[in-house]
Design a protein around this motif. Sequence first.
Motif, PDB file in Angstrom:
ATOM      1  N   PRO A 112       3.013   3.303 -11.532  1.00  0.00           N
ATOM      2  CA  PRO A 112       3.738   3.902 -10.374  1.00  0.00           C
ATOM      3  C   PRO A 112       4.882   3.047 -10.436  1.00  0.00           C
ATOM      4  O   PRO A 112       5.041   1.929 -10.223  1.00  0.00           O
ATOM      5  N   ASP A 113       6.132   4.027 -10.032  1.00  0.00           N
ATOM      6  CA  ASP A 113       7.517   3.499  -9.770  1.00  0.00           C
ATOM      7  C   ASP A 113       7.604   2.852  -8.457  1.00  0.00           C
ATOM      8  O   ASP A 113       8.211   1.605  -8.371  1.00  0.00           O
ATOM      9  N   ALA A 114       6.886   3.088  -7.743  1.00  0.00           N
ATOM     10  CA  ALA A 114       6.804   2.726  -6.244  1.00  0.00           C
ATOM     11  C   ALA A 114       5.149   2.107  -5.899  1.00  0.00           C
ATOM     12  O   ALA A 114       4.355   2.984  -5.310  1.00  0.00           O
ATOM     13  N   PRO A 115       4.801   1.124  -6.242  1.00  0.00           N
ATOM     14  CA  PRO A 115       3.378   0.971  -6.126  1.00  0.00           C
ATOM     15  C   PRO A 115       2.927   0.651  -4.704  1.00  0.00           C
ATOM     16  O   PRO A 115       1.834   1.202  -4.294  1.00  0.00           O
ATOM     17  N   ALA A 116       3.732   0.337  -3.927  1.00  0.00           N
ATOM     18  CA  ALA A 116       3.489   0.343  -2.437  1.00  0.00           C
ATOM     19  C   ALA A 116       3.115   1.732  -1.778  1.00  0.00           C
ATOM     20  O   ALA A 116       2.266   1.946  -1.012  1.00  0.00           O
ATOM     21  N   TYR A 117       3.968   2.652  -2.278  1.00  0.00           N
ATOM     22  CA  TYR A 117       4.021   4.147  -1.778  1.00  0.00           C
ATOM     23  C   TYR A 117       2.645   4.677  -2.499  1.00  0.00           C
ATOM     24  O   TYR A 117       1.960   5.327  -1.643  1.00  0.00           O
ATOM     25  N   ALA A 118       2.325   4.410  -3.745  1.00  0.00           N
ATOM     26  CA  ALA A 118       1.516   4.808  -4.222  1.00  0.00           C
ATOM     27  C   ALA A 118       0.007   4.470  -3.522  1.00  0.00           C
ATOM     28  O   ALA A 118      -1.054   5.125  -3.427  1.00  0.00           O
ATOM     29  N   SER A 119      -0.091   3.294  -3.120  1.00  0.00           N
ATOM     30  CA  SER A 119      -1.180   2.690  -2.352  1.00  0.00           C
ATOM     31  C   SER A 119      -1.302   3.168  -1.092  1.00  0.00           C
ATOM     32  O   SER A 119      -2.407   3.379  -0.458  1.00  0.00           O
ATOM     33  N   GLN A 120      -0.159   3.636  -0.463  1.00  0.00           N
ATOM     34  CA  GLN A 120      -0.181   4.150   0.873  1.00  0.00           C
ATOM     35  C   GLN A 120      -0.796   5.626   0.737  1.00  0.00           C
ATOM     36  O   GLN A 120      -1.772   5.971   1.535  1.00  0.00           O
ATOM     37  N   VAL A 121      -0.371   6.268  -0.219  1.00  0.00           N
ATOM     38  CA  VAL A 121      -0.911   7.585  -0.595  1.00  0.00           C
ATOM     39  C   VAL A 121      -2.350   7.765  -0.818  1.00  0.00           C
ATOM     40  O   VAL A 121      -3.360   8.578  -0.531  1.00  0.00           O
ATOM     41  N   SER A 122      -2.967   6.698  -1.439  1.00  0.00           N
ATOM     42  CA  SER A 122      -4.321   6.383  -1.983  1.00  0.00           C
ATOM     43  C   SER A 122      -5.339   6.399  -0.714  1.00  0.00           C
ATOM     44  O   SER A 122      -6.624   6.775  -0.890  1.00  0.00           O
ATOM     45  N   VAL A 149      -6.137   8.302  -5.825  1.00  0.00           N
ATOM     46  CA  VAL A 149      -4.937   8.145  -6.871  1.00  0.00           C
ATOM     47  C   VAL A 149      -5.317   7.139  -7.858  1.00  0.00           C
ATOM     48  O   VAL A 149      -5.932   6.086  -7.620  1.00  0.00           O
ATOM     49  N   ILE A 150      -5.206   7.534  -9.161  1.00  0.00           N
ATOM     50  CA  ILE A 150      -5.784   6.738 -10.230  1.00  0.00           C
ATOM     51  C   ILE A 150      -4.428   6.614 -11.022  1.00  0.00           C
ATOM     52  O   ILE A 150      -3.413   7.306 -11.396  1.00  0.00           O
ATOM     53  N   ALA A 151      -4.332   5.351 -11.796  1.00  0.00           N
ATOM     54  CA  ALA A 151      -3.436   4.868 -12.779  1.00  0.00           C
ATOM     55  C   ALA A 151      -4.220   4.567 -13.975  1.00  0.00           C
ATOM     56  O   ALA A 151      -5.040   3.943 -14.042  1.00  0.00           O
ATOM     57  N   ASP A 170      -4.106  -2.286  -6.027  1.00  0.00           N
ATOM     58  CA  ASP A 170      -5.039  -1.861  -5.016  1.00  0.00           C
ATOM     59  C   ASP A 170      -5.057  -0.240  -5.060  1.00  0.00           C
ATOM     60  O   ASP A 170      -5.320   0.370  -4.029  1.00  0.00           O
ATOM     61  N   ILE A 171      -5.082   0.297  -6.141  1.00  0.00           N
ATOM     62  CA  ILE A 171      -5.529   1.734  -6.440  1.00  0.00           C
ATOM     63  C   ILE A 171      -6.447   1.748  -7.495  1.00  0.00           C
ATOM     64  O   ILE A 171      -6.733   0.562  -8.363  1.00  0.00           O
ATOM     65  N   ASP A 172      -7.347   2.786  -7.814  1.00  0.00           N
ATOM     66  CA  ASP A 172      -8.237   3.003  -8.661  1.00  0.00           C
ATOM     67  C   ASP A 172      -7.416   2.858 -10.273  1.00  0.00           C
ATOM     68  O   ASP A 172      -6.341   3.635 -10.292  1.00  0.00           O
TER      69      ASP A 172
END
Length: 235
Positions: free
Chosen positions: A10-20, A25-27, A36-38
């Motif tokens: 993700p270009d914005a890991p912190a935002y992806a973590s927040q959305v998870s 959310v899987i990467a 800190d995401i799947d």
Amino acid sequence: FQAAIFLYPPDAPAYASQVSCQMPVIAICDKNAVSDIDLIELDNFRAGSIAAEHLVSLGHRNIALISSDPSKSLARSNRIQGVTWQMERCGLRDHLRVVVPGPDEIEHAPGNDIGYRIGRAVAQRPELLSGTYTAFISINDMVAMGVIDALSQHNAQFPGNYSIVSFDNVLYTGLSRISLTTVDYHINLLAQAAIDLLLRRTNPSADAALLSSARFKVECTPQLVVRRSTAPCRS
């Protein structure tokens, strides 16, 4: 949206973590890209090590690694680190050269695909045409295609004059006229693992407390697919 699957970090890991916290959310990316995401883990470091180990086992000592700018991609950077580590392990670090083309070289290279153009551009350099290097590692299959086409115009043969190994194992690399040795990430398995994990996350009967606190990781080991583009060093 009810879920998100990233095919790259993700270009914005912190935002992806927040959305998870609100939806699954899987990467699919390197394990050091996001924590800190799947995660469906890629091991590009190991892939680079595998590629270099294969060429060294065939007797190649002077190897050129051809890549686009590694600073703009964690996957590329990790592949290069894996190659470098393996060469150091074999006492051959000074025999490895990492070649990154400049914008002007790419601009004048033929072709529509940027990876292919990178390979075509770099393979025109005099030092790569001089025979100093007996083998190449291309950062992906399209770059390898560009290298092969450019050197073939100078009557070079693979593996007669050079060996080349790449990454990704896209469909056409197995065609008989190409037969490119490449590192396979088992994309089909990665995709299936992502879907299985998503279904697990969205299963109504799953333990809600466990799913809310746990982060799942699945790792697929890269595998070398040996074809006709590599052979023992003849020099």
